[in-house]
Design a protein around this motif. Structure first.
Motif, PDB file in Angstrom:
ATOM      1  N   ARG A 356       0.843  -1.179   0.000  1.00 15.67           N
ATOM      2  CA  ARG A 356       0.000   0.000   0.000  1.00 15.67           C
ATOM      3  C   ARG A 356       0.884   1.236   0.000  1.00 15.67           C
ATOM      4  N   TYR A 358       1.851   5.302   0.870  1.00  9.43           N
ATOM      5  CA  TYR A 358       1.741   6.440   1.780  1.00  9.43           C
ATOM      6  C   TYR A 358       2.218   7.686   1.039  1.00  9.43           C
ATOM      7  N   HIS A 412      -1.838   8.376   5.122  1.00  2.73           N
ATOM      8  CA  HIS A 412      -2.639   7.341   4.474  1.00  2.73           C
ATOM      9  C   HIS A 412      -4.050   7.426   5.023  1.00  2.73           C
ATOM     10  N   ASP A 414      -7.406   5.403   6.085  1.00  3.33           N
ATOM     11  CA  ASP A 414      -7.876   4.048   6.369  1.00  3.33           C
ATOM     12  C   ASP A 414      -9.250   3.824   5.731  1.00  3.33           C
ATOM     13  N   SER A 415      -9.832   2.653   5.979  1.00  2.00           N
ATOM     14  CA  SER A 415     -11.087   2.284   5.312  1.00  2.00           C
ATOM     15  C   SER A 415     -12.258   3.165   5.737  1.00  2.00           C
ATOM     16  N   GLN A 416     -12.123   3.843   6.901  1.00  2.00           N
ATOM     17  CA  GLN A 416     -13.167   4.758   7.355  1.00  2.00           C
ATOM     18  C   GLN A 416     -12.939   6.187   6.874  1.00  2.00           C
ATOM     19  N   THR A 418     -10.294   8.016   7.614  1.00  2.00           N
ATOM     20  CA  THR A 418      -9.557   8.775   8.620  1.00  2.00           C
ATOM     21  C   THR A 418      -8.072   8.804   8.257  1.00  2.00           C
ATOM     22  N   THR A 419      -7.468   9.978   8.358  1.00  2.00           N
ATOM     23  CA  THR A 419      -6.048  10.106   8.020  1.00  2.00           C
ATOM     24  C   THR A 419      -5.186   9.445   9.084  1.00  2.00           C
ATOM     25  N   GLN A 420      -4.357   8.524   8.655  1.00  2.00           N
ATOM     26  CA  GLN A 420      -3.377   7.883   9.524  1.00  2.00           C
ATOM     27  C   GLN A 420      -1.990   8.419   9.152  1.00  2.00           C
TER      28      GLN A 420
END
Length: 640
Positions: A356, A358, A412, A414-416, A418-420
């Motif tokens: 994946r 970033y 990155h 996530d599936s929701q 939300t910035t990680q």
């Protein structure tokens, strides 16, 4: 396809001649130029006696249409107060793409002190290729117009206005990251952005006591935001000063809805380009066929690509945030950071590995409230080897945290949605010390040999770059040669190599006698503190206006014993330096001498990564004393 157009009013020369006659002999000139704006051309050395030039007025205007077409106008009046400023301003360059942009010169002329106006002649508009994109077929449409002003004398004014219009659909949003001041003072600075009402403009002003506005004006379904600043001082950069975006007045703006939208656009472009390609798959299989595990294959692929691929770094090469497909990138063997990441991801996927992406940004430049392309650094690939995940930068290779690519953040969604984020720390952020001890024995014939112990922490080494015997040997040789001039590495052993510390014991010797001066041999202790090769200081210039920014705090400690035969005597010993201390740390050198033994103890400690000019002047004087010939030389010779 659009080409640059040099547009002048129909009777430009007649108008200029008339203006010249009206202005001739006047001591005070007030010009109305472009859109009814006033520029006081009389401003000069009386108001700015210490400067080489002054930007009388600098306007930049952006407008986005409902379809996404973006127009930018730049209009600048620069008064040259002396000839030192000519090189900076006499030949400006304008960048644009002939495939997607239309560039027009609106005004290009020199205002002479006597009121005469000299338009830039047609032959003084020249076309060149940008040096950072030249030679690569994908970017052949990028070019520069060079404007060469005529009639340059002291107190002349160079006026240039141009317009660049970018087709709808080329840029996904309107954004900019502007330095508001310049190396020379700016008397008046104006920025405006006009966008349709269906868009929001996000903006941020920083490093500036006056945020400049904005004032808002709505008309015909559009909103114009306008900022104005007056009397911005010149802030020229100096060696190791903070980059402009940390020390200068700055305006960021964007029509991008959010940081999440910005991240997704980049990730989707990379992911969609990283398709399977037969030629790439075959090449990956060939270079990894001797590797047994996934981690070894990842390392092999990473090293092969970063050593052979041609990386294009210019922001213009990816301003649309789109990628060519992997097949084309692999065949041409060059590309921008997004294309390099897509190629790397496709290579890993051809090995059956899960990946994946970033988006990597400069932590010091990134503002998630105002995401702009200027903060973009790279796309980093996370690859799962089955024994864990690794973060891989296409150009820098496998990343470690902390490592040598600190002050970056990986983003990155996530599936929701939300910035990680992963914040990459620099090894220099932790305690960085180098300690050197040892003993060197001098012989009657001018040769020498000894044992040196090296102990490093923090930013003085990177374990990820010392993973081979060749790398370790090269590292040790560099330190030995910085410590003792003319000495070579005989052999060495790595006692400890971890994320916390590096310890090396080295046997050193001269391959030939030391330099001679008369009947004496000269032993030279390098060029001064060995730490300066890792934590450099701008030591050459005595005058300083801005703070000095270092990689981090650091310290160096050297404790060496030098022994010579009883049949020899010492002619000169290194000079001592009394301990110099300040809020920044301390510097000193001690010399202890016995009949056949000399002990040199040197220390340099800097406990901060930022020094103001007064602090740095004190440190500079002390360090230069350590670098002086008297502090670095000792002489010995056989008794006559």
């Amino acid at each position: 396809m659009h080409h640059s157009v040099f547009t002048f009013p129909f009777n430009q020369h007649l108008i200029n001649r008339t203006i010249s006659l009206l202005c001739l002999g006047l001591m005070f000139v007030l010009c109305r130029v472009g859109g009814g704006q006033h520029v006081d051309l009389s401003i000069g050395s009386d108001q700015y006696p210490e400067d080489d030039a002054v930007i009388l007025r600098w306007e930049q205007h952006w407008e986005m249409s409902p379809s996404g077409q973006i127009t930018r106008i730049d209009h600048k009046w620069i008064k040259l107060l002396n000839r030192r400023a000519i090189r900076r301003y006499a030949d400006p360059r304008i960048d644009y793409s002939t495939a997607t942009d239309e560039m027009k010169i609106l005004v290009a002329r020199t205002h002479l002190p006597d009121g005469t106006i000299l338009p830039v002649p047609d032959y003084s508009f020249n076309i060149a290729s940008p040096s950072d994109l030249s030679g690569w077929p994908e970017y052949v449409d990028w070019q520069q117009t060079i404007v060469s002003f005529s009639g340059i004398v002291n107190d002349c004014i160079l006026e240039l206005a141009y317009q660049v219009t970018t087709e709808a659909g080329v840029l996904p949003w309107l954004d900019a990251d502007l330095r508001l001041d310049s190396d020379d003072p700016v008397h008046t600075r104006i920025v405006s952005v006009t966008i349709p009402d269906e868009y929001d403009l996000h903006f941020q002003v920083s490093n500036c006591a006056d945020n400049g506005g904005p004032s808002n004006h709505r008309i015909d379904g559009k909103t114009q935001f306008t900022w104005r600043w007056d009397r911005l001082a010149g802030t020229p950069g100096e060696p190791q000063s903070y980059p402009w975006y940390q020390r200068c007045p700055r305006l960021q703006f964007t029509s991008c809805d959010s940081a999440g939208v910005w991240i997704v656009k980049i990730q989707q472009s990379v992911d969609q380009a990283a398709v399977s390609n037969d030629d790439l798959t075959q090449w990956i299989q060939e270079i990894t066929e001797d590797e047994l595990d996934a981690a070894a294959k990842v390392e092999k692929v990473t090293d092969s690509l970063k050593s052979t691929f041609n990386f294009i770094h210019a922001l213009r090469s990816y301003r649309s945030w789109n990628c060519r497909n992997v097949g084309e990138v692999f065949q041409t063997n060059y590309g921008n950071p997004m294309e390099a990441a897509a190629l790397l991801m496709s290579a890993y996927q051809s090995l059956g590995l899960t990946c994946r992406s970033y988006v990597a940004v400069d932590s010091m430049r990134w503002d998630d409230r105002v995401p702009t392309g200027s903060a973009f650094s790279a796309v980093v690939i996370e690859v799962d080897t089955g024994e864990g995940t690794q973060l891989v930068h296409p150009e820098r290779g496998i990343l470690h945290n902390p490592g040598s690519w600190g002050q970056h953040t990986l983003l990155h969604l996530d599936s929701q949605g939300t910035t990680q984020s992963i914040v990459l720390a620099d090894r220099s952020d932790s305690a960085s010390n180098i300690k050197i001890t040892g003993k060197v024995t001098l012989a009657e014939d001018g040769t020498a040999a000894g044992t040196i112990q090296l102990h490093c922490t923090g930013g003085f080494y990177d374990p990820a770059r010392l993973d081979s015997a060749d790398a370790q040997e090269s590292f040790t040789k560099r330190l030995v040669r910085n410590l003792l001039t003319g000495f070579d590495l005989d052999q060495y052993s790595v006692v400890t190599l971890s994320d916390q510390a590096l310890q090396i014991e080295a046997q050193v010797k001269t391959s030939e006698p030391l330099d001679q001066l008369g009947d004496h041999y000269v032993l030279t202790f390098g060029n001064g503190p060995v730490s300066l090769s890792t934590y450099p200081l701008p030591l050459e210039r005595s005058y300083r206006r801005t703070d000095v920014h270092l990689k981090g705090a650091f310290s160096e400690s050297v404790d060496l014993y030098i022994e010579w035969p009883e049949t020899c005597t010492i002619g000169i010993v290194p000079a001592e330096l009394s301990n110099v201390t300040g809020s920044w740390g301390s510097v000193g050198q001690e010399i202890h001498q016995e009949p056949t033994l000399l002990r040199l103890k040197r220390h340099l400690e800097v406990n901060t990564d930022l020094l103001n000019p007064i602090e740095f002047d004190q440190l500079r004087s002390a360090v230069n004393a350590l670098r002086s010939t008297g502090a670095l030389k000792m002489m010995y010779g056989k008794d006559s």
